[in-house]
Design an enzyme around this catalytic site. Structure first.
Site, short mmCIF file in Angstrom:
data_model
loop_
_atom_site.label_atom_id
_atom_site.label_comp_id
_atom_site.label_asym_id
_atom_site.label_seq_id
_atom_site.Cartn_x
_atom_site.Cartn_y
_atom_site.Cartn_z
N GLU A 190 -0.56 -5.79 13.70
CA GLU A 190 0.40 -5.45 12.63
C GLU A 190 0.48 -6.55 11.56
O GLU A 190 1.55 -6.89 11.05
CB GLU A 190 1.76 -5.08 13.23
CG GLU A 190 1.60 -3.84 14.12
CD GLU A 190 2.83 -3.05 14.37
OE1 GLU A 190 3.71 -3.03 13.50
OE2 GLU A 190 2.91 -2.43 15.44
N1 CAA Z 1 6.16 -2.56 0.42
C1 CAA Z 1 5.88 -1.73 -0.64
N2 CAA Z 1 4.81 -1.91 -1.46
C2 CAA Z 1 4.00 -2.96 -1.19
C3 CAA Z 1 4.22 -3.84 -0.12
C4 CAA Z 1 5.37 -3.62 0.70
N3 CAA Z 1 5.63 -4.42 1.74
N4 CAA Z 1 3.25 -4.77 -0.10
C5 CAA Z 1 2.43 -4.49 -1.14
N5 CAA Z 1 2.90 -3.39 -1.79
C6 CAA Z 1 2.34 -2.79 -3.02
C7 CAA Z 1 2.25 -3.82 -4.12
O1 CAA Z 1 3.46 -3.92 -4.83
C8 CAA Z 1 1.12 -3.29 -4.99
O2 CAA Z 1 1.63 -2.28 -5.81
P1 CAA Z 1 1.10 -2.11 -7.34
O3 CAA Z 1 -0.34 -1.71 -7.23
O4 CAA Z 1 1.97 -1.02 -7.89
O5 CAA Z 1 1.30 -3.44 -8.01
C9 CAA Z 1 0.19 -2.63 -3.95
O6 CAA Z 1 0.98 -2.38 -2.76
C10 CAA Z 1 -0.97 -3.53 -3.56
O7 CAA Z 1 -0.44 -4.77 -3.11
P2 CAA Z 1 -1.32 -6.06 -2.89
O8 CAA Z 1 -2.13 -6.31 -4.13
O9 CAA Z 1 -0.45 -7.17 -2.39
O10 CAA Z 1 -2.33 -5.55 -1.74
P3 CAA Z 1 -3.54 -6.28 -1.02
O11 CAA Z 1 -4.68 -5.34 -0.97
O12 CAA Z 1 -3.74 -7.64 -1.60
O13 CAA Z 1 -3.03 -6.41 0.51
C11 CAA Z 1 -1.87 -7.35 2.38
C12 CAA Z 1 -1.86 -7.01 0.88
C13 CAA Z 1 -0.49 -7.92 2.64
C14 CAA Z 1 -2.93 -8.38 2.75
C15 CAA Z 1 -2.10 -6.05 3.19
O14 CAA Z 1 -3.42 -5.58 3.07
C16 CAA Z 1 -1.76 -6.19 4.65
O15 CAA Z 1 -0.60 -6.12 5.04
N6 CAA Z 1 -2.78 -6.40 5.52
C17 CAA Z 1 -2.58 -6.37 6.96
C18 CAA Z 1 -2.77 -4.99 7.50
C19 CAA Z 1 -2.07 -4.77 8.81
O16 CAA Z 1 -0.98 -5.27 9.05
N7 CAA Z 1 -2.70 -4.00 9.69
C20 CAA Z 1 -2.14 -3.68 10.95
C21 CAA Z 1 -2.47 -2.27 11.32
S1 CAA Z 1 -1.51 -1.54 12.61
C22 CAA Z 1 -1.92 -2.32 14.05
O17 CAA Z 1 -1.91 -3.50 14.11
C23 CAA Z 1 -2.35 -1.58 15.24
C24 CAA Z 1 -1.31 -1.21 16.22
O18 CAA Z 1 -1.37 -0.10 16.67
C25 CAA Z 1 -0.29 -2.14 16.75
#
Ligand code: CAA
Length: 382
Positions: free
Chosen positions: A364
């Site tokens: 996550e």
């Molecule tokens: N809430 C709402 N919107 C959000 C947000 C949030 N928390 N975070 C980003 N956004 C929006 C931004 O505002 C942006 O919007 P605009 O295009 O309108 O400006 C858009 O999303 C893109 O944001 P970023 O440029 O920050 O996106 P990024 O591509 O750089 O990625 C990141 C950001 C934080 C690295 C993200 O990719 C991330 O969280 N990565 C980790 C993924 C993850 O947690 N995976 C887990 C999967 S589930 C799991 O683990 C399995 C399980 O079953 C337990």
């Protein structure tokens, strides 16, 4: 500021504690060895209304609140954190995807009620081989065909995947524009072309069921779309914000479970003619770990409180996830050390807890991603 639980919150904790002692503690070691999930107990827990604690009654929930849900994840994870992550993914990641989407009330009734009321199990399909930390790197495609969409792709590391009746699938309608076309659908078990792929053999949380989910020309009607093209990425991010509080609660529960075992052990085990806790080095070590657990609890409950109040909580959730999971790793590692040779043995539980703690720093959003989220919030131009 009030640090007391309400009577209702305390009742939930007591109810979950009793359930955990009766239904999860027996067989926890065997389930870890054999990688078996306690499906019947999970269904019973759902029937108690636990999967709907944070969802409105009109969508099958019990509307008790977000903090009680988090307390429940913490409580079960003290004994069985595989159950804890199954519970959290079901509620936060599947439930959250539907609840916080732009789905109509009718769609929410259809897709959230069975999960929130405990009649079905949900999972969350975001991660792919090329989309781990970089969640935007999706390859799953949704191609419009008349009124339907045809889904193709492979999701990996799906917690609850092999058990799920309902799975949220994130996909792109137009890869050339990337996340600007990301949308989300609810896909159901048994749909033609949708099947469970490789089931993972894991270091920890061994009883949790984690698998690939393969989509080969899965035809879904448009009324299964819960996030329109362009809405999917933000929905996934918002949903993960909630999920990270759930993982924080799971991790805190693991830390507390190991700590409680160490307290008892240090009181009972004698070396050099006195109980181990009379060695000041060990007593001070326990004092430090206790302080770490207390600090983790505060940031976790604060994040849950902000979410419950409808206030911004992205940073607080990342702080809670980072803090609780690092504390879980530290506490479980130290507990194995304090229990010595016994700590390394399966039947003393702490080695399992140490293995379980490791994944909480990874899934996550790895803890490095949490630092990205926190620092992003600090330096974003106001
Ligand atoms: N809430 C709402 N919107 C959000 C947000 C949030 N928390 N975070 C980003 N956004 C929006 C931004 O505002 C942006 O919007 P605009 O295009 O309108 O400006 C858009 O999303 C893109 O944001 P970023 O440029 O920050 O996106 P990024 O591509 O750089 O990625 C990141 C950001 C934080 C690295 C993200 O990719 C991330 O969280 N990565 C980790 C993924 C993850 O947690 N995976 C887990 C999967 S589930 C799991 O683990 C399995 C399980 O079953 C337990």
């Amino acid at each position: 500021m009030n640090f007391n639980l309400t009577e209702q919150q305390q009742q939930i904790v007591d109810q979950v504690r009793e359930f955990t002692a009766q239904r999860l503690a027996p067989g926890v070691l065997e389930r870890d060895e054999q990688q078996v999930f306690p499906v019947e107990a999970f269904k019973e827990f759902g029937a108690m209304g636990m999967f709907g604690l944070c969802y409105p009654k009109e969508f099958g929930g019990t509307d008790v609140g977000y903090l009680p849900y988090i307390l429940a994840v913490e409580e079960v994870s003290k004994v069985d954190s595989s159950f804890g992550i199954g519970f959290s993914v079901n509620t936060s990641l599947y439930g959250g995807s539907v609840m916080y989407s732009s789905a109509t009330d009718e769609q929410k009734k259809r897709f959230l009620s069975p999960i929130a009321s405990g009649k079905a199990i949900g999972s969350f399909g975001l991660t792919e081989a090329s989309a781990g930390s970089d969640a935007a790197g999706q390859k799953t495609i949704a191609t419009k065909d008349g009124d339907d969409y045809i889904l193709n792709g492979t999701k990996i590391f799906n917690t609850n995947g092999p058990l799920a009746d309902y799975t949220v699938i994130y996909a792109l309608t137009d890869p050339s524009v990337g996340t600007k076309s990301m949308c989300a659908f609810v896909v159901e078990k048994g749909m033609e072309g949708f099947h469970v792929g490789k089931v993972e053999n894991k270091m920890g949380i061994r009883s949790a069921q984690v698998s690939e989910m393969v989509l080969s020309n899965v035809r879904v009607s448009a009324d299964r779309m819960i996030a329109k093209p362009g809405e999917g990425f933000k929905l996934a991010m918002k949903t993960l914000d909630g999920g990270r509080i759930g993982v924080g609660a799971q991790a805190l529960g693991i830390a507390e479970g190991a700590f409680d075992i160490a307290v008892k052990y240090l009181q009972e085990r004698e070396q050099f003619g006195k109980p181990l806790f009379k060695q000041q080095y060990l007593a001070f070590k326990m004092a430090e770990l206790y302080a770490d657990i207390e600090k983790a609890k505060l940031v976790l409950y604060k994040a849950a409180f902000l979410k419950e109040e409808g206030k911004p909580f992205t940073t607080a959730a990342a702080v809670a996830k980072l803090t609780c999971t690092d504390v879980a790793m530290k506490v479980t590692t130290e507990c194995v050390q304090m229990l010595g040779g016994n700590g390394y043995m399966h039947e003393y539980h702490v080695e399992r807890m140490m293995r379980d703690a490791k994944i909480t720093q990874i899934y996550e959003g790895t803890n490095e991603i949490q630092k990205l989220v926190i620092s992003g919030g600090l330096f974003r131009r106001k």
